[in-house]
Design an enzyme around this catalytic site. Structure first.
Site, mmCIF file in Angstrom:
data_model
loop_
_atom_site.group_PDB
_atom_site.id
_atom_site.type_symbol
_atom_site.label_atom_id
_atom_site.label_comp_id
_atom_site.label_asym_id
_atom_site.label_seq_id
_atom_site.Cartn_x
_atom_site.Cartn_y
_atom_site.Cartn_z
ATOM 1 N N ASP A 1 0.848 -1.195 0.000
ATOM 2 C CA ASP A 1 0.000 0.000 0.000
ATOM 3 C C ASP A 1 0.883 1.244 0.000
ATOM 4 O O ASP A 1 1.640 1.486 0.932
ATOM 5 C CB ASP A 1 -0.893 -0.008 1.243
ATOM 6 C CG ASP A 1 -2.030 0.994 1.151
ATOM 7 O OD1 ASP A 1 -1.975 1.891 0.289
ATOM 8 O OD2 ASP A 1 -2.982 0.888 1.953
ATOM 9 N N HIS B 1 -0.505 4.419 -0.432
ATOM 10 C CA HIS B 1 -1.291 5.503 0.183
ATOM 11 C C HIS B 1 -1.203 6.832 -0.569
ATOM 12 O O HIS B 1 -1.480 7.877 0.011
ATOM 13 C CB HIS B 1 -0.840 5.744 1.632
ATOM 14 C CG HIS B 1 -1.384 4.758 2.617
ATOM 15 N ND1 HIS B 1 -2.674 4.789 3.080
ATOM 16 C CD2 HIS B 1 -0.796 3.694 3.224
ATOM 17 C CE1 HIS B 1 -2.859 3.799 3.934
ATOM 18 N NE2 HIS B 1 -1.748 3.108 4.036
ATOM 19 N N GLU C 1 -1.135 -0.866 -4.154
ATOM 20 C CA GLU C 1 -2.373 -0.121 -3.894
ATOM 21 C C GLU C 1 -2.114 1.387 -3.803
ATOM 22 O O GLU C 1 -1.139 1.816 -3.191
ATOM 23 C CB GLU C 1 -2.957 -0.630 -2.568
ATOM 24 C CG GLU C 1 -4.224 0.031 -2.102
ATOM 25 C CD GLU C 1 -4.754 -0.624 -0.841
ATOM 26 O OE1 GLU C 1 -5.444 0.064 -0.070
ATOM 27 O OE2 GLU C 1 -4.482 -1.828 -0.613
ATOM 28 N N GLU D 1 -10.214 2.808 -2.811
ATOM 29 C CA GLU D 1 -10.792 3.021 -1.495
ATOM 30 C C GLU D 1 -11.313 4.443 -1.313
ATOM 31 O O GLU D 1 -12.159 4.692 -0.459
ATOM 32 C CB GLU D 1 -9.774 2.706 -0.400
ATOM 33 C CG GLU D 1 -8.622 3.688 -0.305
ATOM 34 C CD GLU D 1 -7.583 3.260 0.722
ATOM 35 O OE1 GLU D 1 -7.556 3.850 1.808
ATOM 36 O OE2 GLU D 1 -6.808 2.324 0.422
ATOM 37 N N ASP E 1 -14.834 0.359 -1.120
ATOM 38 C CA ASP E 1 -15.063 0.082 0.297
ATOM 39 C C ASP E 1 -16.565 -0.001 0.530
ATOM 40 O O ASP E 1 -17.302 0.919 0.182
ATOM 41 C CB ASP E 1 -14.438 1.191 1.146
ATOM 42 C CG ASP E 1 -14.417 0.860 2.627
ATOM 43 O OD1 ASP E 1 -15.493 0.558 3.178
ATOM 44 O OD2 ASP E 1 -13.346 0.917 3.241
ATOM 45 N N HIS F 1 -11.896 -2.939 -0.104
ATOM 46 C CA HIS F 1 -11.138 -2.314 0.983
ATOM 47 C C HIS F 1 -11.938 -2.472 2.267
ATOM 48 O O HIS F 1 -13.142 -2.239 2.296
ATOM 49 C CB HIS F 1 -10.962 -0.833 0.636
ATOM 50 C CG HIS F 1 -10.226 -0.032 1.646
ATOM 51 N ND1 HIS F 1 -10.859 0.825 2.529
ATOM 52 C CD2 HIS F 1 -8.905 0.086 1.905
ATOM 53 C CE1 HIS F 1 -9.959 1.420 3.274
ATOM 54 N NE2 HIS F 1 -8.767 0.999 2.921
#
Length: 381
Positions: A183, A185, A209, A235, A257, A284
Site C-alpha cells: 500500500d 497511500h 495499492e 478506497e 469500500d 477495501h
C-alpha cells in the site's frame, strides 16, 4: 413492514454503526463511516433517516436512488458513506425477512470460501519478518504492508532502497507460493511511484495499492503502461462513475469500500463494471465487523472477486477489535487464510447490541494524524 427507527452508535476504536428497526421486529445493522469524520457521517445518516422512517425497508434499490440522487448536490465521501451503511442494514433486513443470506439474494454463491489477507506493518525488515512469520503460522497465504511512512515529494534513493529492503524481507518469509500486497497511500507522487514500482517488479507483489492520489487519476494510464506490477485503487472512489476512468486506465484490481462506496448495492454494480474490463475486485475493509460481513457477502456472489481485506489485529484497533461487538465469532474464523461461506440470513452475523450500546456511551473522537515534511510543509498521510 415499515421502518420505525434509525439509530447510530459511535464505538471504539473509530467506527460508526447504524441500526434500523422495523414495526415487525426485524432489525438490520450497517457500518456508515468515514474514518476521522464519523460524527459528520452520523449527522448525514440522521438527515437521510427523515426520508426513510415510515417506509418499506425492502425497497432497497428505490431507497438507494433517492438517498444518493434525491438531493441536487450528490456524491462525496460523507453522503456515499451514510448511504452505504443504511444500504447494508436494509440488505440485512431483507435477508432476515426472506430467510436467506445476502449473497443468495444477489444471485447465489459463486465460491465456497473467500481468501483473506492480514495486515503487517513493522517499520524495520527484521520486525516485518517476525510479523509475517506469525501470520503464515496462523494460516494466512497473503499479507499487506505499507510501502513507507512519510515520504519526500521526490522519492530519494535511500527511501526507494528502504522500500525494496522491506518488501524483500517479506518475500523471503513468504516464498514464491504466498503473496504480498503493498500500500503506497498516494504518498510517493507520480515520479516516486514510477521509481518504486520499477524497483520492486522482481519481487512480484500481488498488487500495489494507491500508487497515486485519487485526484491524480488522469496520470494512471501512463503509470499502468510503465510497469508490469498490478495496480490497485479505489478506497477513495465512491461510485461507478468515479471507477470508470480508473478501469479504462488499465488498473488490475478495484478496491471499493463497502462502507464508503454506496454499500452492497453499488459495490455489486462496481464489481460487474470491473468485470467488463477484466479487473478483479478486492474490497477495501480496515473497518469493523459489519463492514467485513457486508464485504464477504459481495465476495461470495462476485465472479471476479480476488481477495478480501480484514482488520483483525490492525494497528488502529487499540480499544476494540473485530470481534468486540458480535455475539458469535464463527463467521470471522479464518481457516487456512480463508473465510468459509455460511447460509445464515442477512449479513450472516449477530451484533452484540448490549456491547454496542455500552461502548457508545463513551464513543470516540478518532482523527488521523497530520504529517509534515522536515521543512514544515504538509505531507500525505
Amino acid at each position: 413492514m415499515k421502518i420505525t427507527r434509525i439509530e447510530t452508535f459511535l464505538v471504539p476504536p473509530r467506527w460508526l454503526f447504524c441500526r434500523i428497526e422495523t414495526d415487525e421486529g426485524v432489525v438490520g445493522w450497517g457500518e456508515p463511516v468515514v474514518e476521522g469524520r464519523a460524527e459528520v457521517v452520523r449527522a448525514a445518516v440522521g438527515v437521510l433517516a427523515e426520508y426513510l422512517v415510515g417506509r418499506d425497508p425492502l425497497r432497497i434499490q428505490d431507497h438507494w436512488q433517492v438517498l444518493s440522487k434525491g438531493g441536487f448536490y450528490r456524491g462525496g465521501p460523507v453522503l456515499s458513506s451514510a448511504v452505504a451503511g443504511i444500504d447494508q442494514a436494509l440488505w440485512d433486513i431483507a435477508g432476515k425477512v426472506y430467510g436467506a443470506p445476502v449473497h443468495a439474494l444477489l444471485g447465489g454463491p459463486v465460491r465456497d470460501r473467500v481468501r483473506v489477507y492480514a495486515w503487517v506493518g513493522g517499520d524495520e525488515p527484521a520486525r516485518l519478518a517476525e510479523e509475517v512469520t506469525a501470520q503464515v503460522e496462523a494460516g494466512f497465504t497473503a499479507v499487506k504492508m505499507n510501502a513507507a511512512g512519510r515520504t519526500s515529494p521526490l522519492t530519494t534513493p535511500a527511501e526507494t532502497a528502504a522500500v525494496v529492503e522491506r518488501v524483500a524481507a517479506v518475500r523471503d518469509v513468504l516464498g514464491p507460493g504466498r503473496d504480498v500486497a503493498i500500500d503506497m497511500h498516494g504518498r510517493f507522487g507520480p515520479a516516486g511511484a514510477r521509481r518504486v514500482l520499477h524497483a520492486i517488479e522482481a519481487l512480484h507483489p500481488l498488487f500495489v495499492e494507491e500508487p497515486l492520489l485519487p485526484e491524480q487519476g488522469h496520470l494512471l494510464p501512463a503509470l499502468t503502461a510503465a510497469t508490469s506490477v498490478p495496480i490497485a485503487t479505489g478506497e477513495r472512489l465512491y461510485g461507478r462513475a468515479e471507477f470508470l476512468p480508473a478501469l479504462t486506465a488499465g488498473i488490475a484490481v478495484a478496491q471499493p469500500d463497502l462502507s464508503h462506496a454506496g454499500g452492497i448495492s453499488e459495490v455489486h454494480r462496481i464489481g460487474s463494471l470491473a468485470d467488463t474490463f477484466g479487473v478483479q475486485l478486492a474490497p477495501h475493509c480496515p473497518l469493523g465487523p459489519i463492514a467485513l460481513a457486508a464485504s464477504l457477502q459481495i465476495a461470495f456472489a462476485t465472479p471476479n472477486f480476488l481477495i478480501q481485506e480484514q482488520s483483525r489485529g490492525i494497528h488502529y484497533n487499540k480499544d476494540a477489535d473485530l470481534l468486540s461487538y458480535v455475539v458469535d465469532t464463527e463467521p470471522y474464523r479464518f481457516d487456512a487464510g480463508h473465510a468459509r461461506r455460511t447460509d445464515r440470513p442477512g449479513l450472516g452475523i449477530t451484533v452484540d447490541e448490549n456491547a454496542v450500546r455500552a461502548a457508545s456511551r463513551s464513543g470516540h473522537a478518532w482523527r488521523n494524524p497530520v504529517w509534515r515534511h522536515d521543512d514544515g510543509s504538509f505531507a500525505e498521510w
